[in-house]
Motif scaffolding. Structure first.
Motif, PDB file in Angstrom:
ATOM      1  N   MET A   1      25.174  17.130  17.048  1.00 15.05           N
ATOM      2  CA  MET A   1      23.982  16.346  17.263  1.00 15.05           C
ATOM      3  C   MET A   1      24.276  14.887  16.943  1.00 15.05           C
ATOM      4  O   MET A   1      24.813  14.555  15.901  1.00 15.05           O
ATOM      5  CB  MET A   1      22.863  16.865  16.357  1.00 15.05           C
ATOM      6  N   THR A   2      23.916  14.004  17.832  1.00 16.60           N
ATOM      7  CA  THR A   2      24.109  12.578  17.637  1.00 16.60           C
ATOM      8  C   THR A   2      22.815  11.960  17.119  1.00 16.60           C
ATOM      9  O   THR A   2      21.751  12.166  17.692  1.00 16.60           O
ATOM     10  CB  THR A   2      24.492  11.898  18.964  1.00 16.60           C
ATOM     11  N   ILE A   3      22.930  11.229  16.032  1.00 16.47           N
ATOM     12  CA  ILE A   3      21.759  10.549  15.464  1.00 16.47           C
ATOM     13  C   ILE A   3      21.636   9.185  16.126  1.00 16.47           C
ATOM     14  O   ILE A   3      22.595   8.425  16.180  1.00 16.47           O
ATOM     15  CB  ILE A   3      21.886  10.412  13.932  1.00 16.47           C
ATOM     16  N   PRO A   4      20.453   8.867  16.666  1.00 12.39           N
ATOM     17  CA  PRO A   4      20.285   7.570  17.332  1.00 12.39           C
ATOM     18  C   PRO A   4      20.392   6.417  16.343  1.00 12.39           C
ATOM     19  O   PRO A   4      20.232   6.589  15.137  1.00 12.39           O
ATOM     20  CB  PRO A   4      18.877   7.649  17.926  1.00 12.39           C
ATOM     21  N   THR A   5      20.649   5.242  16.874  1.00  7.91           N
ATOM     22  CA  THR A   5      20.741   4.036  16.053  1.00  7.91           C
ATOM     23  C   THR A   5      19.373   3.736  15.440  1.00  7.91           C
ATOM     24  O   THR A   5      18.351   3.781  16.116  1.00  7.91           O
ATOM     25  CB  THR A   5      21.194   2.842  16.916  1.00  7.91           C
ATOM     26  N   VAL A  35       9.098   4.319  16.767  1.00 12.55           N
ATOM     27  CA  VAL A  35       9.994   3.280  17.281  1.00 12.55           C
ATOM     28  C   VAL A  35      11.190   3.994  17.912  1.00 12.55           C
ATOM     29  O   VAL A  35      11.983   4.608  17.198  1.00 12.55           O
ATOM     30  CB  VAL A  35      10.465   2.320  16.173  1.00 12.55           C
ATOM     31  N   ALA A  36      11.262   3.943  19.222  1.00 11.86           N
ATOM     32  CA  ALA A  36      12.319   4.636  19.976  1.00 11.86           C
ATOM     33  C   ALA A  36      12.316   6.118  19.569  1.00 11.86           C
ATOM     34  O   ALA A  36      11.290   6.764  19.675  1.00 11.86           O
ATOM     35  CB  ALA A  36      13.659   3.962  19.757  1.00 11.86           C
ATOM     36  N   SER A  37      13.426   6.632  19.083  1.00  9.27           N
ATOM     37  CA  SER A  37      13.533   8.048  18.701  1.00  9.27           C
ATOM     38  C   SER A  37      13.216   8.284  17.228  1.00  9.27           C
ATOM     39  O   SER A  37      13.562   9.328  16.686  1.00  9.27           O
ATOM     40  CB  SER A  37      14.953   8.551  18.991  1.00  9.27           C
ATOM     41  N   GLY A  49       7.601  -5.236   3.617  1.00 12.20           N
ATOM     42  CA  GLY A  49       8.629  -4.592   2.800  1.00 12.20           C
ATOM     43  C   GLY A  49       9.422  -3.570   3.587  1.00 12.20           C
ATOM     44  O   GLY A  49       9.327  -3.500   4.816  1.00 12.20           O
ATOM     45  N   PRO A  50      10.193  -2.761   2.889  1.00 15.66           N
ATOM     46  CA  PRO A  50      11.064  -1.797   3.564  1.00 15.66           C
ATOM     47  C   PRO A  50      10.268  -0.678   4.230  1.00 15.66           C
ATOM     48  O   PRO A  50       9.129  -0.390   3.859  1.00 15.66           O
ATOM     49  CB  PRO A  50      11.919  -1.248   2.428  1.00 15.66           C
ATOM     50  N   ALA A  51      10.882  -0.073   5.220  1.00 17.06           N
ATOM     51  CA  ALA A  51      10.301   1.088   5.896  1.00 17.06           C
ATOM     52  C   ALA A  51      11.294   2.236   5.822  1.00 17.06           C
ATOM     53  O   ALA A  51      12.511   2.026   5.889  1.00 17.06           O
ATOM     54  CB  ALA A  51       9.996   0.758   7.355  1.00 17.06           C
ATOM     55  N   LEU A  52      10.775   3.425   5.646  1.00 16.03           N
ATOM     56  CA  LEU A  52      11.601   4.624   5.725  1.00 16.03           C
ATOM     57  C   LEU A  52      11.642   5.049   7.180  1.00 16.03           C
ATOM     58  O   LEU A  52      10.633   4.970   7.884  1.00 16.03           O
ATOM     59  CB  LEU A  52      10.993   5.747   4.884  1.00 16.03           C
ATOM     60  N   THR A  53      12.795   5.485   7.646  1.00 14.19           N
ATOM     61  CA  THR A  53      12.919   5.917   9.031  1.00 14.19           C
ATOM     62  C   THR A  53      13.413   7.353   9.072  1.00 14.19           C
ATOM     63  O   THR A  53      14.305   7.740   8.317  1.00 14.19           O
ATOM     64  CB  THR A  53      13.875   5.007   9.819  1.00 14.19           C
ATOM     65  N   PHE A  54      12.792   8.131   9.941  1.00 13.73           N
ATOM     66  CA  PHE A  54      13.127   9.541  10.107  1.00 13.73           C
ATOM     67  C   PHE A  54      13.323   9.819  11.590  1.00 13.73           C
ATOM     68  O   PHE A  54      12.590   9.265  12.418  1.00 13.73           O
ATOM     69  CB  PHE A  54      11.974  10.432   9.610  1.00 13.73           C
ATOM     70  N   THR A  55      14.256  10.693  11.919  1.00 11.46           N
ATOM     71  CA  THR A  55      14.333  11.103  13.315  1.00 11.46           C
ATOM     72  C   THR A  55      13.031  11.807  13.650  1.00 11.46           C
ATOM     73  O   THR A  55      12.372  12.384  12.777  1.00 11.46           O
ATOM     74  CB  THR A  55      15.512  12.050  13.573  1.00 11.46           C
TER      75      THR A  55
END
Length: 70
Positions: A1-5, A35-37, A49-55
């Motif tokens: 599985m490829t994780i998107p940027t 946001v995108a994927s 401030g910072p944001a947490l990002t999840f697939t």
């Protein structure tokens, strides 16, 4: 599985952030934005401030588990 940027700071700044309809109007909640994927989460008290990002699949699994145990 490829994780998107991961999303860039510019993408996060331009995202359409929203809070839950169950949140109070006092900015003490989290906001989410697709946001995108990715699904991004930030503190409404600190929008720059910072944001947490999840697939997207990881976020969907999290939400499903919260609903299951609620």
């Amino acid at each position: 599985m490829t994780i998107p940027t991961a999303p860039t700071d510019a993408q996060l700044a331009a995202a359409s952030w929203r809070t839950s309809s169950y949140s109070a109007a006092n900015n003490e909640c989290v906001e989410i934005a697709p946001v995108a994927s990715w699904m991004c989460v930030r503190d409404s008290k600190d929008p720059s401030g910072p944001a947490l990002t999840f697939t997207a699949p990881a976020f969907a699994a999290f939400v499903a588990e919260v609903k299951r145990t609620a």
